[in-house]
Scaffold this motif. Sequence first.
Motif, PDB file in Angstrom:
ATOM      1  N   GLU A   1      -5.970  -0.192   5.904  1.00  0.00           N
ATOM      2  CA  GLU A   1      -5.972   0.930   6.705  1.00  0.00           C
ATOM      3  C   GLU A   1      -4.927   2.126   6.349  1.00  0.00           C
ATOM      4  OE1 GLU A   1      -4.282  -1.393  10.262  1.00  0.00           O
ATOM      5  OE2 GLU A   1      -2.511  -0.565   9.904  1.00  0.00           O
TER       6      GLU A   1
ATOM      7  N   PHE B   1       8.804   5.175   5.868  1.00  0.00           N
ATOM      8  CA  PHE B   1       8.924   6.572   5.230  1.00  0.00           C
ATOM      9  C   PHE B   1      10.052   6.571   4.305  1.00  0.00           C
ATOM     10  CE2 PHE B   1       5.247   9.094   6.568  1.00  0.00           C
ATOM     11  CZ  PHE B   1       4.620   8.411   7.667  1.00  0.00           C
TER      12      PHE B   1
ATOM     13  N   PHE C   1       1.433   5.590   0.085  1.00  0.00           N
ATOM     14  CA  PHE C   1       0.983   6.871   0.456  1.00  0.00           C
ATOM     15  C   PHE C   1       1.882   7.915   0.288  1.00  0.00           C
ATOM     16  CE2 PHE C   1      -1.941   4.667   3.369  1.00  0.00           C
ATOM     17  CZ  PHE C   1      -1.573   3.300   3.397  1.00  0.00           C
TER      18      PHE C   1
ATOM     19  N   SER D   1      13.551  11.923   8.219  1.00  0.00           N
ATOM     20  CA  SER D   1      12.171  11.345   7.997  1.00  0.00           C
ATOM     21  C   SER D   1      11.514  10.778   9.374  1.00  0.00           C
ATOM     22  CB  SER D   1      12.387  10.215   6.934  1.00  0.00           C
ATOM     23  OG  SER D   1      10.924   9.907   6.621  1.00  0.00           O
ATOM     24  N   LEU D   2      10.530  10.491   9.423  1.00  0.00           N
ATOM     25  CA  LEU D   2       9.852   9.607  10.340  1.00  0.00           C
ATOM     26  C   LEU D   2      10.218   8.090  10.666  1.00  0.00           C
ATOM     27  CD1 LEU D   2       7.617  11.568   9.088  1.00  0.00           C
ATOM     28  CD2 LEU D   2       6.232  10.644  10.881  1.00  0.00           C
TER      29      LEU D   2
ATOM     30  N   LYS E   1       3.501   0.645   2.891  1.00  0.00           N
ATOM     31  CA  LYS E   1       3.174  -0.417   3.920  1.00  0.00           C
ATOM     32  C   LYS E   1       2.916  -1.609   3.304  1.00  0.00           C
ATOM     33  CE  LYS E   1      -1.080  -0.164   5.843  1.00  0.00           C
ATOM     34  NZ  LYS E   1      -1.495  -1.817   5.790  1.00  0.00           N
TER      35      LYS E   1
ATOM     36  N   GLN F   1      -2.986   5.226   7.937  1.00  0.00           N
ATOM     37  CA  GLN F   1      -2.588   6.025   9.465  1.00  0.00           C
ATOM     38  C   GLN F   1      -2.557   7.543   9.207  1.00  0.00           C
ATOM     39  OE1 GLN F   1       1.157   4.559  11.283  1.00  0.00           O
ATOM     40  NE2 GLN F   1       0.838   2.586  10.690  1.00  0.00           N
TER      41      GLN F   1
ATOM     42  N   LEU G   1       9.701   4.958  13.106  1.00  0.00           N
ATOM     43  CA  LEU G   1       8.808   4.231  14.011  1.00  0.00           C
ATOM     44  C   LEU G   1       9.657   3.599  15.266  1.00  0.00           C
ATOM     45  CD1 LEU G   1       5.942   2.830  14.283  1.00  0.00           C
ATOM     46  CD2 LEU G   1       6.600   0.797  13.207  1.00  0.00           C
TER      47      LEU G   1
ATOM     48  N   PHE H   1       0.500   4.055  17.099  1.00  0.00           N
ATOM     49  CA  PHE H   1       2.084   3.791  16.819  1.00  0.00           C
ATOM     50  C   PHE H   1       2.789   5.268  17.113  1.00  0.00           C
ATOM     51  CE2 PHE H   1       1.361   0.563  13.930  1.00  0.00           C
ATOM     52  CZ  PHE H   1       0.172   0.509  13.425  1.00  0.00           C
TER      53      PHE H   1
ATOM     54  N   TYR I   1       1.374  -5.040   2.337  1.00  0.00           N
ATOM     55  CA  TYR I   1      -0.039  -5.669   2.367  1.00  0.00           C
ATOM     56  C   TYR I   1      -0.026  -6.572   3.638  1.00  0.00           C
ATOM     57  CZ  TYR I   1      -4.401  -7.551   0.864  1.00  0.00           C
ATOM     58  OH  TYR I   1      -5.794  -7.900   0.698  1.00  0.00           O
ATOM     59  N   GLY I   2      -1.106  -6.131   4.655  1.00  0.00           N
ATOM     60  CA  GLY I   2      -1.381  -7.145   5.600  1.00  0.00           C
ATOM     61  C   GLY I   2      -0.236  -6.522   6.889  1.00  0.00           C
ATOM     62  N   ASN I   3       0.476  -5.883   6.693  1.00  0.00           N
ATOM     63  CA  ASN I   3       1.591  -5.457   7.815  1.00  0.00           C
ATOM     64  C   ASN I   3       1.272  -4.112   8.286  1.00  0.00           C
ATOM     65  OD1 ASN I   3       3.863  -4.334   8.991  1.00  0.00           O
ATOM     66  ND2 ASN I   3       4.980  -6.137   8.159  1.00  0.00           N
ATOM     67  N   ASN I   4       1.392  -3.989   9.472  1.00  0.00           N
ATOM     68  CA  ASN I   4       0.885  -2.436  10.120  1.00  0.00           C
ATOM     69  C   ASN I   4       1.727  -1.696  10.127  1.00  0.00           C
ATOM     70  OD1 ASN I   4       2.350  -3.071  12.116  1.00  0.00           O
ATOM     71  ND2 ASN I   4       0.535  -3.990  13.219  1.00  0.00           N
ATOM     72  N   ARG I   5       3.369  -1.935   9.611  1.00  0.00           N
ATOM     73  CA  ARG I   5       4.436  -0.945   9.640  1.00  0.00           C
ATOM     74  C   ARG I   5       4.444  -0.187   8.584  1.00  0.00           C
ATOM     75  NH1 ARG I   5       5.827  -5.201  12.617  1.00  0.00           N
ATOM     76  NH2 ARG I   5       6.934  -5.197  14.462  1.00  0.00           N
ATOM     77  N   LEU I   6       4.489   1.081   8.706  1.00  0.00           N
ATOM     78  CA  LEU I   6       4.645   2.103   7.754  1.00  0.00           C
ATOM     79  C   LEU I   6       6.174   2.530   7.465  1.00  0.00           C
ATOM     80  CD1 LEU I   6       2.542   3.644   5.864  1.00  0.00           C
ATOM     81  CD2 LEU I   6       2.382   5.503   7.418  1.00  0.00           C
TER      82      LEU I   6
ATOM     83  N   TYR J   1       6.127   7.469  16.644  1.00  0.00           N
ATOM     84  CA  TYR J   1       7.377   7.799  15.753  1.00  0.00           C
ATOM     85  C   TYR J   1       8.123   8.864  16.099  1.00  0.00           C
ATOM     86  CZ  TYR J   1       4.829   5.615  11.922  1.00  0.00           C
ATOM     87  OH  TYR J   1       4.107   4.411  11.003  1.00  0.00           O
TER      88      TYR J   1
ATOM     89  N   LEU K   1      -6.781  -4.477   6.179  1.00  0.00           N
ATOM     90  CA  LEU K   1      -5.767  -4.506   4.916  1.00  0.00           C
ATOM     91  C   LEU K   1      -5.986  -3.344   4.084  1.00  0.00           C
ATOM     92  CD1 LEU K   1      -6.773  -8.132   3.890  1.00  0.00           C
ATOM     93  CD2 LEU K   1      -4.837  -7.340   5.372  1.00  0.00           C
TER      94      LEU K   1
ATOM     95  N   ASN L   1       0.766  -1.327  -0.220  1.00  0.00           N
ATOM     96  CA  ASN L   1      -0.098   0.243  -0.008  1.00  0.00           C
ATOM     97  C   ASN L   1       1.009   1.342   0.122  1.00  0.00           C
ATOM     98  OD1 ASN L   1      -1.826  -1.787   2.485  1.00  0.00           O
ATOM     99  ND2 ASN L   1      -2.316  -1.696   0.217  1.00  0.00           N
TER     100      ASN L   1
END
Lengths: 113, 117
Positions: free
Chosen positions: B104, A103, A34, B42-43, A94, B106, B45, B33, A96-101, B35, B102, A32
């Motif tokens: 989502e 950057f 962004f 950058s950001l 991100k 942020q 986590l 989360f 797919y199916g993972n919540n870690r973004l 950060y 799937l 995904n």
Amino acid sequence: AQSVSQHNHHVILSEAASLELGCNYSYGGTVNLFWYVQYPGQHLQLLLKYFSGDPLVKGIKGFEAEFIKSKFSFNLRKPSVQWSDTAEYFCAVKPYGNNRLAFGKGNQVVVIP
Amino acid sequence: SAVISQKPSRDICQRGTSLTIQCQVDSQVTMMFWYRQQPGQSLTLIATANQGSEATYESGFVIDKFPISRPNLTFSTLTVSNMSPEDSSIYLCSAPLEAGALRETQYFGPGTRLLVL
């Protein structure tokens, strides 16, 4: 781990010029994608996102981005910028199916009136 | 869309002290989360805070330095412990605020700007 690359950290252009910011990621699976924007003194805001379907995504304020799977890219474009587009732009990925973004380092864009 | 707020918005602290940052979401979320955005960077986590379980920390971040609480589905705190000038940064919380795990997205709070002297 996935990584996100944004080049040309500082971009200076005049009003009405076209803007394109590159974003490449290293991850072999479905992702995904962004773009976030941070205007001076403001918090991070979502500009646009891609999950599936039409690879050309339109966001707020006239921005669009194109997902090219074969190039692992998600470049951001705006045909004619305004002074109010002065901001820092971050690409994020991100899996797919993972919540870690993850950057990218961001592009600092300055639009000269 | 839902709102994420943080307190304090900024602080100046002495080295060796600790600061607790609060994050409030106006809807219930499973995950929150934290950060860090260091100057010109950058950001990154720090950790994922799940309600009812211990936070999951990313490589390079440890619970002793950044303890996190998640007492309910709308609130979390991050403590920056035993601060040094290297901890000067913007700390942001985020939460996925759109339906569907799937798909989502942020959204971010306004951040807490921390300066350690």
